[in-house]
Enzyme design. Structure first.
Site, short mmCIF file in Angstrom:
data_model
loop_
_atom_site.label_atom_id
_atom_site.label_comp_id
_atom_site.label_asym_id
_atom_site.label_seq_id
_atom_site.Cartn_x
_atom_site.Cartn_y
_atom_site.Cartn_z
N TYR A 53 11.44 -5.84 -4.42
CA TYR A 53 9.95 -5.35 -3.77
C TYR A 53 9.97 -5.22 -2.33
O TYR A 53 9.89 -4.23 -1.88
CB TYR A 53 8.83 -6.40 -4.22
CG TYR A 53 7.56 -5.29 -3.88
CD1 TYR A 53 7.38 -4.40 -5.07
CD2 TYR A 53 6.85 -6.11 -2.97
CE1 TYR A 53 5.98 -3.81 -4.98
CE2 TYR A 53 5.48 -5.32 -3.23
CZ TYR A 53 5.63 -4.22 -4.09
OH TYR A 53 4.33 -3.29 -3.84
N LYS A 92 2.79 -5.04 2.08
CA LYS A 92 1.41 -5.59 0.97
C LYS A 92 0.71 -7.01 2.13
O LYS A 92 -0.04 -6.41 1.95
CB LYS A 92 1.99 -5.61 -0.56
CG LYS A 92 1.65 -4.59 -1.30
CD LYS A 92 0.60 -3.83 -0.87
CE LYS A 92 1.22 -2.82 -2.48
NZ LYS A 92 0.27 -1.39 -2.11
P1 NAD Z 1 0.82 6.03 -8.27
O1 NAD Z 1 2.39 7.16 -8.60
O2 NAD Z 1 0.29 6.35 -10.33
O3 NAD Z 1 0.20 6.02 -7.68
C1 NAD Z 1 0.73 5.97 -5.69
C2 NAD Z 1 -0.30 7.47 -5.65
O4 NAD Z 1 0.34 7.07 -3.87
C3 NAD Z 1 0.12 8.49 -5.88
O5 NAD Z 1 -1.32 8.96 -6.37
C4 NAD Z 1 0.86 9.26 -4.74
O6 NAD Z 1 0.20 10.90 -4.66
C5 NAD Z 1 0.03 8.21 -3.92
N1 NAD Z 1 1.11 8.72 -2.64
C6 NAD Z 1 2.03 8.58 -2.25
N2 NAD Z 1 1.98 8.74 -0.58
C7 NAD Z 1 1.35 9.46 -0.22
C8 NAD Z 1 0.78 9.36 0.78
N3 NAD Z 1 1.55 9.88 1.93
N4 NAD Z 1 -0.31 10.58 1.23
C9 NAD Z 1 -1.59 10.33 -0.01
N5 NAD Z 1 -1.23 9.38 -0.78
C10 NAD Z 1 -0.17 9.15 -1.18
O7 NAD Z 1 1.39 4.39 -8.42
P2 NAD Z 1 0.52 2.93 -8.93
O8 NAD Z 1 1.07 2.24 -9.76
O9 NAD Z 1 -1.40 3.49 -9.96
O10 NAD Z 1 0.12 2.77 -7.13
C11 NAD Z 1 -1.33 2.45 -7.28
C12 NAD Z 1 -1.59 1.92 -6.22
O11 NAD Z 1 -1.32 0.12 -7.11
C13 NAD Z 1 -0.55 1.54 -5.65
O12 NAD Z 1 -1.33 1.00 -3.81
C14 NAD Z 1 0.79 0.14 -5.94
O13 NAD Z 1 1.79 -0.27 -5.08
C15 NAD Z 1 -0.70 -0.33 -6.24
N6 NAD Z 1 -0.01 -1.33 -7.46
C16 NAD Z 1 1.30 -1.31 -8.50
C17 NAD Z 1 1.51 -1.87 -8.99
C18 NAD Z 1 2.71 -1.61 -10.18
O14 NAD Z 1 3.18 -2.39 -10.63
N7 NAD Z 1 2.56 -0.67 -10.77
C19 NAD Z 1 1.15 -3.68 -9.32
C20 NAD Z 1 -0.08 -4.09 -8.20
C21 NAD Z 1 -0.04 -2.54 -7.17
O1 0WE Z 2 3.90 -1.93 -5.61
C1 0WE Z 2 4.79 -0.99 -6.27
C2 0WE Z 2 5.30 0.35 -6.27
C3 0WE Z 2 5.36 1.09 -5.02
C4 0WE Z 2 6.38 2.04 -4.89
C5 0WE Z 2 6.88 2.27 -5.41
C6 0WE Z 2 8.54 3.95 -5.42
C7 0WE Z 2 8.67 4.08 -6.36
C8 0WE Z 2 9.35 5.65 -6.13
C9 0WE Z 2 6.70 2.55 -3.79
N1 0WE Z 2 7.03 3.20 -3.10
C10 0WE Z 2 8.51 3.94 -4.48
N2 0WE Z 2 8.63 4.98 -3.83
C11 0WE Z 2 9.72 5.93 -4.79
O2 0WE Z 2 11.45 6.47 -4.27
N3 0WE Z 2 4.76 -1.84 -7.06
C12 0WE Z 2 3.83 -2.69 -7.31
C13 0WE Z 2 5.52 -1.23 -8.30
C14 0WE Z 2 6.43 -2.23 -8.10
O3 0WE Z 2 7.28 -1.88 -7.71
C15 0WE Z 2 8.65 -2.70 -7.66
C16 0WE Z 2 8.59 -3.48 -8.20
C17 0WE Z 2 6.73 -3.59 -8.54
C18 0WE Z 2 6.18 -4.16 -9.86
C19 0WE Z 2 9.53 -2.56 -7.10
C20 0WE Z 2 11.27 -3.26 -6.50
C21 0WE Z 2 10.38 -4.82 -7.37
C22 0WE Z 2 8.81 -4.87 -8.70
#
Ligand code: NAD
Ligand code: 0WE
Length: 254
Positions: free
Chosen positions: A154, A161
């Site tokens: 991560y 974060k």
């Molecule tokens: P997702 O890919 O569906 O959403 C990420 C969004 O970020 C996308 O809509 C993308 O267009 C937007 N984005 C990226 N760069 C951008 C920019 N420069 N300007 C505007 N928008 C931008 O994935 P998700 O998992 O729904 O992620 C949403 C949030 O939840 C993120 O902050 C992620 O860190 C957080 N999160 C995700 C998880 C997980 O396991 N999926 C867990 C905890 C927190």
């Molecule tokens: O916040 C996240 C994902 C954030 C994210 C994911 C990507 C993948 C594609 C940010 N930037 C990028 N850039 C890319 O090119 N999560 C909480 C999901 C997540 O991501 C991980 C996790 C978990 C959980 C990455 C490594 C280890 C665990």
């Protein structure tokens, strides 16, 4: 309905697996008006039909790293709605290279990018939308446990974060006198676009199933229901908080 007559602005919907989608569904079900951001023309094509499906009022282009685009978005929202009751920040990005290997190898550029998109953007949005936020408005962002403890791969996102969660507290302090609440939801791992291609993601999901108090993973709807609580008057006494929606995983020690 908990969000009757409320206008909710949602940043970070990419597709129907997005956490923002689970949030939007719950908001819609509870009577909110919705509007969605997208980043660039290619994503517009994906966001448009989803907005239609959810009865969204409008969609708008907004790369959160651009002050100009944020300003234009605020201008558009003022024209369309006049005010905003709920602002959802569900945006993160780091270079893929920085989400594998050793954190120590993070470049200055990679660090800047991850913190700009994933942390500073919340402050930038609060700054630009402050004049539009209604009394008792609710702002929320999405975070992850990697801010508190080292989660393999991560890396720089964990640092971003941590900055995002601290920003949530400082923004809560600044906006509180207007009745505006600012909170974060710390979601457990969910298979979304942002989780695709992350090495070891399946292992993380199985660890949660095996060890978390609830012995299951959370989904977009679990997060959406918590977001509904934070968006509504039910959370009137809560601000600056990080609310875990992670099956209780974060409370475990040995
Ligand atoms: P997702 O890919 O569906 O959403 C990420 C969004 O970020 C996308 O809509 C993308 O267009 C937007 N984005 C990226 N760069 C951008 C920019 N420069 N300007 C505007 N928008 C931008 O994935 P998700 O998992 O729904 O992620 C949403 C949030 O939840 C993120 O902050 C992620 O860190 C957080 N999160 C995700 C998880 C997980 O396991 N999926 C867990 C905890 C927190
Ligand atoms: O916040 C996240 C994902 C954030 C994210 C994911 C990507 C993948 C594609 C940010 N930037 C990028 N850039 C890319 O090119 N999560 C909480 C999901 C997540 O991501 C991980 C996790 C978990 C959980 C990455 C490594 C280890 C665990």
């Amino acid at each position: 309905m908990l969000l009757e007559n409320k206008k909710a602005l949602i940043f970070g919907l990419a597709n129907n697996k997005s956490i923002a989608y689970g949030i939007a569904e719950n908001f819609k079900k509870n009577g909110a008006s919705l509007a969605f951001s997208y980043v660039g023309e290619p994503l517009k094509k994906r966001v448009e039909p989803i907005s239609q499906e959810l009865g969204g009022d409008f969609i708008f282009d907004c790369d959160v790293t651009s002050d100009d685009q944020i300003k234009s978005a605020a201008r558009l929202v003022r024209e369309k709605w006049g005010q905003v009751d709920v602002l959802v920040h569900s945006v993160a990005f780091a270079n893929r290279d920085d989400l594998q290997g050793r954190f120590i190898d993070t470049t200055r550029e990679g660090f800047k990018l991850a913190l700009d998109v994933s942390a500073y953007s919340l402050t930038a949005l609060c700054q630009a939308f402050e004049p539009l936020l209604s009394k008792n408005a609710s702002v929320m962002t999405m975070t992850y446990y990697g801010s508190q403890k080292v989660i393999t791969n991560y890396n720089v996102m964990g640092v971003a974060k941590a900055a995002l969660e601290a920003s949530t507290r400082y923004l809560a302090a600044d906006l509180g006198m207007n009745g505006v609440r600012v909170n974060a939801i710390s979601a457990g791992p969910i298979k979304t676009l942002a989780a695709s291609g992350i090495s070891g993601f399946k292992t993380i999901l199985s660890t949660i199933e095996e060890k978390a108090p609830l012995r299951r993973n959370v989904d977009q709807n679990d997060v959406g229901k918590a977001a509904l609580y934070l968006a509504s008057d039910l959370s009137s006494g809560t601000t600056g908080e990080v609310l875990y929606v992670d099956s209780g995983y974060n409370v475990l020690g040995i």
